[in-house]
Design a protein around this motif. Structure first.
Motif, PDB file in Angstrom:
ATOM      1  N   GLU A  90       0.838  -1.203   0.000  1.00 23.42           N
ATOM      2  CA  GLU A  90       0.000   0.000   0.000  1.00 23.42           C
ATOM      3  C   GLU A  90       0.872   1.251   0.000  1.00 23.42           C
ATOM      4  N   PRO A  91       0.523   2.277  -0.801  1.00 19.70           N
ATOM      5  CA  PRO A  91       1.291   3.522  -0.740  1.00 19.70           C
ATOM      6  C   PRO A  91       1.126   4.195   0.624  1.00 19.70           C
ATOM      7  N   LEU A  92       2.149   4.888   1.056  1.00 25.85           N
ATOM      8  CA  LEU A  92       2.097   5.627   2.311  1.00 25.85           C
ATOM      9  C   LEU A  92       1.190   6.854   2.165  1.00 25.85           C
ATOM     10  N   VAL A  93       1.323   7.568   1.048  1.00 24.84           N
ATOM     11  CA  VAL A  93       0.567   8.799   0.812  1.00 24.84           C
ATOM     12  C   VAL A  93      -0.074   8.729  -0.573  1.00 24.84           C
ATOM     13  N   ILE A  94      -1.324   9.135  -0.642  1.00 27.26           N
ATOM     14  CA  ILE A  94      -2.047   9.218  -1.910  1.00 27.26           C
ATOM     15  C   ILE A  94      -2.567  10.642  -2.037  1.00 27.26           C
ATOM     16  N   ASP A  95      -2.137  11.345  -3.078  1.00 32.99           N
ATOM     17  CA  ASP A  95      -2.672  12.672  -3.390  1.00 32.99           C
ATOM     18  C   ASP A  95      -3.786  12.489  -4.397  1.00 32.99           C
ATOM     19  N   PHE A  96      -4.929  13.143  -4.158  1.00 31.06           N
ATOM     20  CA  PHE A  96      -6.034  13.053  -5.098  1.00 31.06           C
ATOM     21  C   PHE A  96      -6.812  14.363  -5.117  1.00 31.06           C
ATOM     22  N   THR A  97      -7.560  14.536  -6.173  1.00 28.94           N
ATOM     23  CA  THR A  97      -8.397  15.722  -6.349  1.00 28.94           C
ATOM     24  C   THR A  97      -9.836  15.263  -6.347  1.00 28.94           C
ATOM     25  N   LEU A  98     -10.644  15.916  -5.522  1.00 33.18           N
ATOM     26  CA  LEU A  98     -12.056  15.576  -5.381  1.00 33.18           C
ATOM     27  C   LEU A  98     -12.884  16.803  -5.738  1.00 33.18           C
ATOM     28  N   ALA A  99     -13.555  16.741  -6.882  1.00 31.63           N
ATOM     29  CA  ALA A  99     -14.347  17.871  -7.390  1.00 31.63           C
ATOM     30  C   ALA A  99     -13.517  19.147  -7.410  1.00 31.63           C
ATOM     31  N   GLY A 100     -12.271  19.026  -7.846  1.00 38.10           N
ATOM     32  CA  GLY A 100     -11.384  20.172  -7.967  1.00 38.10           C
ATOM     33  C   GLY A 100     -10.617  20.537  -6.708  1.00 38.10           C
ATOM     34  N   ALA A 101     -10.957  19.931  -5.569  1.00 35.21           N
ATOM     35  CA  ALA A 101     -10.298  20.247  -4.300  1.00 35.21           C
ATOM     36  C   ALA A 101      -9.194  19.227  -4.013  1.00 35.21           C
ATOM     37  N   PRO A 102      -8.010  19.686  -3.631  1.00 38.58           N
ATOM     38  CA  PRO A 102      -6.908  18.747  -3.363  1.00 38.58           C
ATOM     39  C   PRO A 102      -7.039  18.083  -1.994  1.00 38.58           C
ATOM     40  N   PHE A 103      -6.821  16.770  -1.978  1.00 34.73           N
ATOM     41  CA  PHE A 103      -6.837  15.975  -0.753  1.00 34.73           C
ATOM     42  C   PHE A 103      -5.629  15.060  -0.742  1.00 34.73           C
ATOM     43  N   GLN A 104      -5.401  14.495   0.427  1.00 30.53           N
ATOM     44  CA  GLN A 104      -4.317  13.540   0.593  1.00 30.53           C
ATOM     45  C   GLN A 104      -4.758  12.525   1.646  1.00 30.53           C
ATOM     46  N   ILE A 105      -4.400  11.279   1.418  1.00 29.48           N
ATOM     47  CA  ILE A 105      -4.625  10.248   2.426  1.00 29.48           C
ATOM     48  C   ILE A 105      -3.261   9.738   2.849  1.00 29.48           C
ATOM     49  N   LEU A 106      -3.082   9.649   4.164  1.00 28.47           N
ATOM     50  CA  LEU A 106      -1.882   9.083   4.744  1.00 28.47           C
ATOM     51  C   LEU A 106      -2.260   7.746   5.366  1.00 28.47           C
ATOM     52  N   ASN A 107      -1.687   6.671   4.864  1.00 28.03           N
ATOM     53  CA  ASN A 107      -1.871   5.345   5.472  1.00 28.03           C
ATOM     54  C   ASN A 107      -0.925   5.264   6.652  1.00 28.03           C
ATOM     55  N   GLY A 108      -1.347   5.817   7.791  1.00 32.44           N
ATOM     56  CA  GLY A 108      -0.458   5.987   8.924  1.00 32.44           C
ATOM     57  C   GLY A 108      -0.551   4.933  10.002  1.00 32.44           C
ATOM     58  N   GLY A 109      -1.446   3.979   9.862  1.00 25.96           N
ATOM     59  CA  GLY A 109      -1.579   2.956  10.883  1.00 25.96           C
ATOM     60  C   GLY A 109      -2.650   3.306  11.907  1.00 25.96           C
ATOM     61  N   PRO A 110      -2.725   2.522  12.972  1.00 27.42           N
ATOM     62  CA  PRO A 110      -3.836   2.608  13.926  1.00 27.42           C
ATOM     63  C   PRO A 110      -3.691   3.689  14.999  1.00 27.42           C
ATOM     64  N   HIS A 111      -2.727   4.578  14.891  1.00 25.66           N
ATOM     65  CA  HIS A 111      -2.430   5.529  15.962  1.00 25.66           C
ATOM     66  C   HIS A 111      -3.503   6.595  16.154  1.00 25.66           C
ATOM     67  N   PHE A 112      -4.166   7.010  15.089  1.00 29.60           N
ATOM     68  CA  PHE A 112      -5.196   8.045  15.166  1.00 29.60           C
ATOM     69  C   PHE A 112      -6.448   7.562  14.451  1.00 29.60           C
ATOM     70  N   LYS A 113      -7.596   8.039  14.880  1.00 31.51           N
ATOM     71  CA  LYS A 113      -8.879   7.656  14.285  1.00 31.51           C
ATOM     72  C   LYS A 113      -9.553   8.880  13.681  1.00 31.51           C
ATOM     73  N   LEU A 114     -10.264   8.663  12.594  1.00 32.50           N
ATOM     74  CA  LEU A 114     -11.079   9.715  11.995  1.00 32.50           C
ATOM     75  C   LEU A 114     -12.275   9.991  12.904  1.00 32.50           C
ATOM     76  N   SER A 115     -12.803  11.214  12.856  1.00 36.19           N
ATOM     77  CA  SER A 115     -13.990  11.550  13.644  1.00 36.19           C
ATOM     78  C   SER A 115     -14.835  12.572  12.897  1.00 36.19           C
ATOM     79  N   GLU A 116     -16.012  12.848  13.439  1.00 36.32           N
ATOM     80  CA  GLU A 116     -16.906  13.833  12.851  1.00 36.32           C
ATOM     81  C   GLU A 116     -16.383  15.259  13.012  1.00 36.32           C
ATOM     82  N   ALA A 117     -15.287  15.438  13.745  1.00 37.23           N
ATOM     83  CA  ALA A 117     -14.723  16.775  13.926  1.00 37.23           C
ATOM     84  C   ALA A 117     -14.272  17.376  12.595  1.00 37.23           C
TER      85      ALA A 117
END
Length: 157
Positions: free
Chosen positions: A44-71
């Motif tokens: 799996e790549p460590l970092v994935i840069d992508f564009t979503l409806a023209g907006a730049p995003f990035q995903i970091l496959n960082g492991g279980p240390h942090f969780k996503l939230s509604e924040a």
């Protein structure tokens, strides 16, 4: 010469499967694509840069240390009910969860807001009583329904 990367990107921390998520997300909206995959090892790549409806995003496959939230959430301004329905179905499939007022979590735990331009128009109307009726109707919904919001706005609900 390569195009210069955007100076600012929103980065989402995933435990794993970020490339699958980026590919799925970019399939949902026009002007979306996976830009780069920064490999670390052979899987799996460590970092994935992508564009979503023209907006730049990035995903970091960082492991279980942090969780996503509604924040933090990805907010999508939908053109019509068909787009709301399509996105809602796709994002809640395969383990996603509905929430309130147009919010949901997808199967990776990313929080999304799917709302129509019509709601923004109602909320900025001069008639604040009508805007409040639409807002109260929204509070009772999971997936937003434009016809029901309009009925509440117009005092027909």
């Amino acid at each position: 010469m390569k195009d210069k990367a955007p100076k600012v990107r929103t980065c989402l921390w995933f435990e794993k499967d970020g490339l699958a998520a980026a590919r799925f997300y970019t399939s949902l909206l026009p002007d979306s694509h996976v830009d780069t995959e920064h490999m670390l090892g052979r899987n799996e790549p460590l970092v994935i840069d992508f564009t979503l409806a023209g907006a730049p995003f990035q995903i970091l496959n960082g492991g279980p240390h942090f969780k996503l939230s509604e924040a933090a959430s990805i907010a999508v301004l939908a053109d019509d009910q068909a787009e709301i329905d399509r996105l809602w179905q796709a994002l809640t499939a395969d383990g996603g969860e509905e929430s309130q007022c147009g919010w949901l979590k997808d199967r990776w735990g990313v929080s999304w807001q799917i709302y129509p331009q019509a709601l923004l128009d109602m909320q900025s109307a001069d008639d604040q009583d009508a805007a409040e009726r639409a807002r109260q109707a929204m509070y009772r919904m999971t997936k937003l329904n434009i016809a029901e919001l309009e009925a509440a706005f117009d005092g027909r609900a």
